[in-house]
Design a protein around this motif. Structure first.
Motif, PDB file in Angstrom:
ATOM      1  N   PHE A   1      60.124 -58.070  96.975  1.00  0.00           N
ATOM      2  CA  PHE A   1      61.513 -58.089  97.417  1.00  0.00           C
ATOM      3  C   PHE A   1      62.409 -58.303  96.213  1.00  0.00           C
ATOM      4  O   PHE A   1      62.082 -59.037  95.287  1.00  0.00           O
ATOM      5  CB  PHE A   1      61.727 -59.192  98.453  1.00  0.00           C
ATOM      6  CG  PHE A   1      61.066 -58.901  99.769  1.00  0.00           C
ATOM      7  CD1 PHE A   1      61.666 -58.074 100.692  1.00  0.00           C
ATOM      8  CD2 PHE A   1      59.833 -59.445 100.066  1.00  0.00           C
ATOM      9  CE1 PHE A   1      61.054 -57.802 101.900  1.00  0.00           C
ATOM     10  CE2 PHE A   1      59.206 -59.183 101.266  1.00  0.00           C
ATOM     11  CZ  PHE A   1      59.821 -58.352 102.192  1.00  0.00           C
ATOM     12  N   ASP A   2      63.574 -57.662  96.229  1.00  0.00           N
ATOM     13  CA  ASP A   2      64.446 -57.717  95.061  1.00  0.00           C
ATOM     14  C   ASP A   2      65.788 -58.372  95.356  1.00  0.00           C
ATOM     15  O   ASP A   2      66.078 -59.440  94.849  1.00  0.00           O
ATOM     16  CB  ASP A   2      64.660 -56.312  94.502  1.00  0.00           C
ATOM     17  CG  ASP A   2      65.478 -56.329  93.229  1.00  0.00           C
ATOM     18  OD1 ASP A   2      65.071 -57.012  92.275  1.00  0.00           O
ATOM     19  OD2 ASP A   2      66.552 -55.687  93.209  1.00  0.00           O
TER      20      ASP A   2
ATOM     21  N   LYS B   1      60.459 -53.128  96.705  1.00  0.00           N
ATOM     22  CA  LYS B   1      59.702 -52.059  96.056  1.00  0.00           C
ATOM     23  C   LYS B   1      58.357 -51.888  96.732  1.00  0.00           C
ATOM     24  O   LYS B   1      57.662 -52.854  97.017  1.00  0.00           O
ATOM     25  CB  LYS B   1      59.461 -52.371  94.583  1.00  0.00           C
ATOM     26  CG  LYS B   1      60.669 -52.208  93.720  1.00  0.00           C
ATOM     27  CD  LYS B   1      60.306 -52.398  92.265  1.00  0.00           C
ATOM     28  CE  LYS B   1      61.532 -52.240  91.397  1.00  0.00           C
ATOM     29  NZ  LYS B   1      61.188 -52.399  89.981  1.00  0.00           N
ATOM     30  N   VAL B   2      58.014 -50.640  96.968  1.00  0.00           N
ATOM     31  CA  VAL B   2      56.696 -50.265  97.453  1.00  0.00           C
ATOM     32  C   VAL B   2      56.225 -49.129  96.561  1.00  0.00           C
ATOM     33  O   VAL B   2      56.869 -48.083  96.482  1.00  0.00           O
ATOM     34  CB  VAL B   2      56.730 -49.820  98.930  1.00  0.00           C
ATOM     35  CG1 VAL B   2      55.384 -49.302  99.369  1.00  0.00           C
ATOM     36  CG2 VAL B   2      57.196 -50.948  99.832  1.00  0.00           C
ATOM     37  N   GLU B   3      55.121 -49.365  95.858  1.00  0.00           N
ATOM     38  CA  GLU B   3      54.575 -48.376  94.925  1.00  0.00           C
ATOM     39  C   GLU B   3      55.634 -47.896  93.933  1.00  0.00           C
ATOM     40  O   GLU B   3      55.843 -46.709  93.749  1.00  0.00           O
ATOM     41  CB  GLU B   3      53.974 -47.203  95.701  1.00  0.00           C
ATOM     42  CG  GLU B   3      52.815 -47.600  96.587  1.00  0.00           C
ATOM     43  CD  GLU B   3      52.307 -46.445  97.445  1.00  0.00           C
ATOM     44  OE1 GLU B   3      52.840 -45.324  97.327  1.00  0.00           O
ATOM     45  OE2 GLU B   3      51.385 -46.693  98.228  1.00  0.00           O
ATOM     46  N   SER B   4      56.339 -48.823  93.336  1.00  0.00           N
ATOM     47  CA  SER B   4      57.378 -48.606  92.324  1.00  0.00           C
ATOM     48  C   SER B   4      58.573 -47.781  92.820  1.00  0.00           C
ATOM     49  O   SER B   4      59.351 -47.275  92.026  1.00  0.00           O
ATOM     50  CB  SER B   4      56.799 -47.981  91.057  1.00  0.00           C
ATOM     51  OG  SER B   4      56.443 -46.631  91.261  1.00  0.00           O
ATOM     52  N   LYS B   5      58.740 -47.665  94.135  1.00  0.00           N
ATOM     53  CA  LYS B   5      59.890 -46.970  94.700  1.00  0.00           C
ATOM     54  C   LYS B   5      60.762 -48.004  95.420  1.00  0.00           C
ATOM     55  O   LYS B   5      60.271 -48.775  96.240  1.00  0.00           O
ATOM     56  CB  LYS B   5      59.438 -45.882  95.681  1.00  0.00           C
ATOM     57  CG  LYS B   5      60.572 -45.060  96.205  1.00  0.00           C
ATOM     58  CD  LYS B   5      60.088 -43.908  97.052  1.00  0.00           C
ATOM     59  CE  LYS B   5      61.284 -43.102  97.524  1.00  0.00           C
ATOM     60  NZ  LYS B   5      60.888 -42.009  98.402  1.00  0.00           N
ATOM     61  N   ILE B   6      62.054 -48.015  95.108  1.00  0.00           N
ATOM     62  CA  ILE B   6      62.974 -48.959  95.726  1.00  0.00           C
ATOM     63  C   ILE B   6      63.380 -48.445  97.100  1.00  0.00           C
ATOM     64  O   ILE B   6      63.777 -47.289  97.258  1.00  0.00           O
ATOM     65  CB  ILE B   6      64.217 -49.173  94.856  1.00  0.00           C
ATOM     66  CG1 ILE B   6      63.825 -49.774  93.521  1.00  0.00           C
ATOM     67  CG2 ILE B   6      65.227 -50.070  95.565  1.00  0.00           C
ATOM     68  CD1 ILE B   6      64.961 -49.930  92.552  1.00  0.00           C
ATOM     69  N   LYS B   7      63.271 -49.334  98.098  1.00  0.00           N
ATOM     70  CA  LYS B   7      63.641 -48.993  99.464  1.00  0.00           C
ATOM     71  C   LYS B   7      64.617 -50.038  99.986  1.00  0.00           C
ATOM     72  O   LYS B   7      64.713 -51.140  99.445  1.00  0.00           O
ATOM     73  CB  LYS B   7      62.411 -48.928 100.350  1.00  0.00           C
ATOM     74  CG  LYS B   7      61.454 -47.816  99.951  1.00  0.00           C
ATOM     75  CD  LYS B   7      60.391 -47.624 100.987  1.00  0.00           C
ATOM     76  CE  LYS B   7      59.537 -46.418 100.605  1.00  0.00           C
ATOM     77  NZ  LYS B   7      58.750 -45.969 101.736  1.00  0.00           N
ATOM     78  N   TYR B   8      65.329 -49.673 101.058  1.00  0.00           N
ATOM     79  CA  TYR B   8      66.344 -50.547 101.630  1.00  0.00           C
ATOM     80  C   TYR B   8      66.122 -50.676 103.132  1.00  0.00           C
ATOM     81  O   TYR B   8      65.768 -49.710 103.796  1.00  0.00           O
ATOM     82  CB  TYR B   8      67.739 -49.968 101.380  1.00  0.00           C
ATOM     83  CG  TYR B   8      68.052 -49.793  99.917  1.00  0.00           C
ATOM     84  CD1 TYR B   8      68.612 -50.829  99.181  1.00  0.00           C
ATOM     85  CD2 TYR B   8      67.784 -48.596  99.266  1.00  0.00           C
ATOM     86  CE1 TYR B   8      68.896 -50.669  97.841  1.00  0.00           C
ATOM     87  CE2 TYR B   8      68.065 -48.436  97.926  1.00  0.00           C
ATOM     88  CZ  TYR B   8      68.621 -49.474  97.220  1.00  0.00           C
ATOM     89  OH  TYR B   8      68.891 -49.318  95.893  1.00  0.00           O
ATOM     90  N   PHE B   9      66.355 -51.886 103.644  1.00  0.00           N
ATOM     91  CA  PHE B   9      66.213 -52.129 105.079  1.00  0.00           C
ATOM     92  C   PHE B   9      67.391 -52.978 105.547  1.00  0.00           C
ATOM     93  O   PHE B   9      67.750 -53.969 104.919  1.00  0.00           O
ATOM     94  CB  PHE B   9      64.903 -52.857 105.387  1.00  0.00           C
ATOM     95  CG  PHE B   9      64.709 -53.152 106.842  1.00  0.00           C
ATOM     96  CD1 PHE B   9      64.395 -52.137 107.734  1.00  0.00           C
ATOM     97  CD2 PHE B   9      64.858 -54.446 107.330  1.00  0.00           C
ATOM     98  CE1 PHE B   9      64.233 -52.409 109.082  1.00  0.00           C
ATOM     99  CE2 PHE B   9      64.697 -54.720 108.672  1.00  0.00           C
ATOM    100  CZ  PHE B   9      64.383 -53.702 109.554  1.00  0.00           C
TER     101      PHE B   9
END
Length: 155
Positions: A61-62, A133-141
Motif C-alpha cells: 500500500f502506498d 502496487k501489485v506486480e510493480s503496477k500502481i492501482k487505485y481503489f
C-alpha cells in the motif's frame, strides 16, 4: 497542427486510463473510519484515517487521497487484524512555516505561493482512494462510506 491534436488526445486517454479505479482488488475492506485530532500545540491538527482489511496476498500500500489531500499509508497487523492508517495534517501552520508578514509589501515578495493540489479524483467527504502496487503496477481503489469517529484531543 493535426499531429499536435492527436498527441494531446493520445496523452489524455493514456493519463485517464492509468488512473482507473480497480473494481476487484486483492483485498476486502472490513471497516473504515476517520478521526479529527487536535495536538497539544496551537495550530496542530489533522485527520487520522484507519482502514481495516482482509487479504491473503502481499500488497504494498502506498498513499491515501482524502479530504483533498494526499498522505502516505502505514500498514499494521495486530492480533490478526490488518489495518492501514494515514495521517493528514490540516493545520495552516504546517503548510506555511516560512510566511513573512510585514507592513512593507516588498518584504512579503519572498513568500511562496500556496500549492494548489488538484487531486485526480472527485471524492465526497466520506470517500477516499487508496493506491497500492501489485506486480510493480500502481492501482487505485475507492473506499466509500468512511465513518466519522470521536475526535482525539492531545494535551
Amino acid at each position: 497542427m493535426k499531429l499536435l491534436g492527436i498527441l494531446i488526445l493520445t496523452f489524455g486517454f493514456t493519463q485517464c486510463a492509468s488512473l482507473n479505479l480497480d473494481k476487484n482488488p486483492p483485498f476486502q475492506i472490513t471497516s473504515a473510519m476517520y478521526q479529527n485530532w487536535v495536538g497539544g500545540l496551537p495550530g496542530s491538527n489533522g485527520v487520522i484515517v484507519t482502514i481495516s482489511y482482509q487479504s491473503d496476498a502481499d500488497i504494498a500500500f502506498d498513499s491515501i487521497y482524502f479530504l483533498k489531500k494526499v498522505s502516505k499509508l502505514e500498514s499494521n497487523e495486530y492480533k490478526g487484524t490488518k489495518t492501514l492508517s494515514g495521517r493528514i495534517y490540516t493545520s495552516v501552520s504546517s503548510d506555511r512555516k516560512d510566511l513573512i508578514l510585514h507592513s512593507d509589501p516588498k518584504k512579503e515578495l519572498k513568500n511562496q505561493l500556496p500549492k494548489l493540489n488538484k487531486l485526480p479524483f472527485d471524492l465526497k467527504d466520506t470517500e477516499a482512494v487508496i493506491s497500492y502496487k501489485v506486480e510493480s503496477k500502481i492501482k487505485y481503489f475507492k473506499v466509500v462510506h468512511i465513518k466519522k469517529g470521536k475526535p482525539i484531543i492531545h494535551q
